[in-house]
Design a protein around this motif. Structure first.
Motif, PDB file in Angstrom:
ATOM      1  N   GLN A  45       2.372  -2.272 -17.929  1.00  0.00           N
ATOM      2  CA  GLN A  45       2.797  -0.877 -18.074  1.00  0.00           C
ATOM      3  C   GLN A  45       1.619   0.022 -18.436  1.00  0.00           C
ATOM      4  OE1 GLN A  45       5.628   0.466 -17.139  1.00  0.00           O
ATOM      5  NE2 GLN A  45       6.258  -1.587 -16.514  1.00  0.00           N
ATOM      6  N   LEU A  58      -0.251   0.759 -15.300  1.00  0.00           N
ATOM      7  CA  LEU A  58       0.429   1.761 -14.473  1.00  0.00           C
ATOM      8  C   LEU A  58       0.312   3.158 -15.072  1.00  0.00           C
ATOM      9  CD1 LEU A  58       3.605  -0.311 -13.588  1.00  0.00           C
ATOM     10  CD2 LEU A  58       1.689   0.234 -12.071  1.00  0.00           C
ATOM     11  N   PRO A 104      -1.793   5.456 -12.250  1.00  0.00           N
ATOM     12  CA  PRO A 104      -0.641   5.165 -11.402  1.00  0.00           C
ATOM     13  C   PRO A 104      -1.001   4.774  -9.972  1.00  0.00           C
ATOM     14  CG  PRO A 104      -0.289   7.195 -12.628  1.00  0.00           C
ATOM     15  CD  PRO A 104      -1.717   6.788 -12.852  1.00  0.00           C
ATOM     16  N   LEU A 157      -3.742  -0.269  -7.654  1.00  0.00           N
ATOM     17  CA  LEU A 157      -2.856  -1.260  -7.052  1.00  0.00           C
ATOM     18  C   LEU A 157      -2.699  -2.522  -7.881  1.00  0.00           C
ATOM     19  CD1 LEU A 157      -4.025  -0.854  -3.364  1.00  0.00           C
ATOM     20  CD2 LEU A 157      -2.026   0.146  -4.468  1.00  0.00           C
ATOM     21  N   ARG A 191       0.500  -2.572  -9.991  1.00  0.00           N
ATOM     22  CA  ARG A 191       1.684  -2.612  -9.124  1.00  0.00           C
ATOM     23  C   ARG A 191       1.888  -3.998  -8.529  1.00  0.00           C
ATOM     24  NH1 ARG A 191       1.155   2.539  -5.357  1.00  0.00           N
ATOM     25  NH2 ARG A 191       3.233   1.905  -4.686  1.00  0.00           N
ATOM     26  N   LEU A 210       3.173  -6.367 -11.199  1.00  0.00           N
ATOM     27  CA  LEU A 210       4.575  -6.079 -11.461  1.00  0.00           C
ATOM     28  C   LEU A 210       5.458  -6.804 -10.443  1.00  0.00           C
ATOM     29  CD1 LEU A 210       6.050  -4.368 -13.547  1.00  0.00           C
ATOM     30  CD2 LEU A 210       6.051  -2.491 -11.932  1.00  0.00           C
ATOM     31  N   GLY A 248      10.070  -3.401  -4.357  1.00  0.00           N
ATOM     32  CA  GLY A 248       8.748  -2.918  -4.759  1.00  0.00           C
ATOM     33  C   GLY A 248       7.678  -3.236  -3.732  1.00  0.00           C
ATOM     34  N   GLU A 261       8.040  -0.870  -0.791  1.00  0.00           N
ATOM     35  CA  GLU A 261       7.541   0.463  -1.141  1.00  0.00           C
ATOM     36  C   GLU A 261       6.013   0.495  -1.121  1.00  0.00           C
ATOM     37  OE1 GLU A 261       9.257   1.329  -4.954  1.00  0.00           O
ATOM     38  OE2 GLU A 261      11.267   1.635  -4.132  1.00  0.00           O
ATOM     39  N   LEU A 262       5.405  -0.559  -1.662  1.00  0.00           N
ATOM     40  CA  LEU A 262       3.949  -0.612  -1.699  1.00  0.00           C
ATOM     41  C   LEU A 262       3.374  -0.761  -0.289  1.00  0.00           C
ATOM     42  CD1 LEU A 262       1.552  -0.461  -3.555  1.00  0.00           C
ATOM     43  CD2 LEU A 262       1.833  -2.880  -4.065  1.00  0.00           C
TER      44      LEU A 262
END
Length: 186
Positions: free
Chosen positions: A61, A64, A68, A71, A74, A77, A93, A96-97
């Protein structure tokens, strides 16, 4: 006869300058590059593989929050979600990435592995092939593709994929595990 005590494989724990407890490697990494998103992502990975999920989530977290667009956080995660059984969120996720970074291979590889674990072998194979279009020697995609073929019972294809790997990649622990799984299936 003197027999030395067995050494623990658990990493040595130290208290960092911020008062948090972590492995010696994690504290050194934090000291080298404090506040960088990649540092937090890597620390999240270290904590994750040590089984310290609360610290892993906290560092990921932080990664991120600090950047943000980075990569690393992310991806971890996604990996963490997959390992903790939240596969639907991991698939969402990853998609989306992939939509935001279509040429970045890591989310496709993570998606392929998650799809394979869900029994969606054909979809996993397609994702691996997309990675291999960019990098025909990507060991993660080759390993996942080999495992997908094993799961599908296509052992000849799995053996062909292993034959494509570079010699140094065959020494990779996870590749050796997939090779053993192929031998067991044959």
């Amino acid at each position: 006869m003197f027999v030395p005590a067995a050494r623990s494989r658990r990493p040595r724990t130290v208290r960092g300058s911020a008062g948090r407890v972590g492995s010696a490697a994690a504290v050194r990494l934090r000291a080298l590059r404090p506040g960088r998103a990649s540092t937090h992502a890597l620390l999240g990975a270290v904590h994750f593989f040590q089984g310290r999920m609360d610290l892993a989530r906290e560092e990921i977290q932080r990664s991120l929050q600090s950047s943000p667009g980075d990569l690393g956080g992310r991806i971890w995660l996604l990996i963490q979600g997959r390992f903790l059984g939240d596969t639907e969120e991991a698939v969402k996720g990853a998609r989306e990435l992939i939509a935001s970074e279509p040429l970045f291979w890591a989310p496709r590889a993570a998606l392929a592995e998650t799809l394979r674990e869900q029994g969606k072998t054909a979809e996993a194979v397609r994702e691996c092939e997309k990675v291999l279009e960019q990098d025909p020697q990507n060991v993660t995609a080759l390993r996942t593709l080999t495992r997908a073929y094993i799961d599908a019972g296509k052992l000849a294809e799995a053996r062909q994929i292993l034959a494509q790997m570079r010699t140094q990649d065959l020494k990779n622990f996870r590749v050796r595990m997939v090779t053993a799984q192929l031998y067991a299936a044959e």
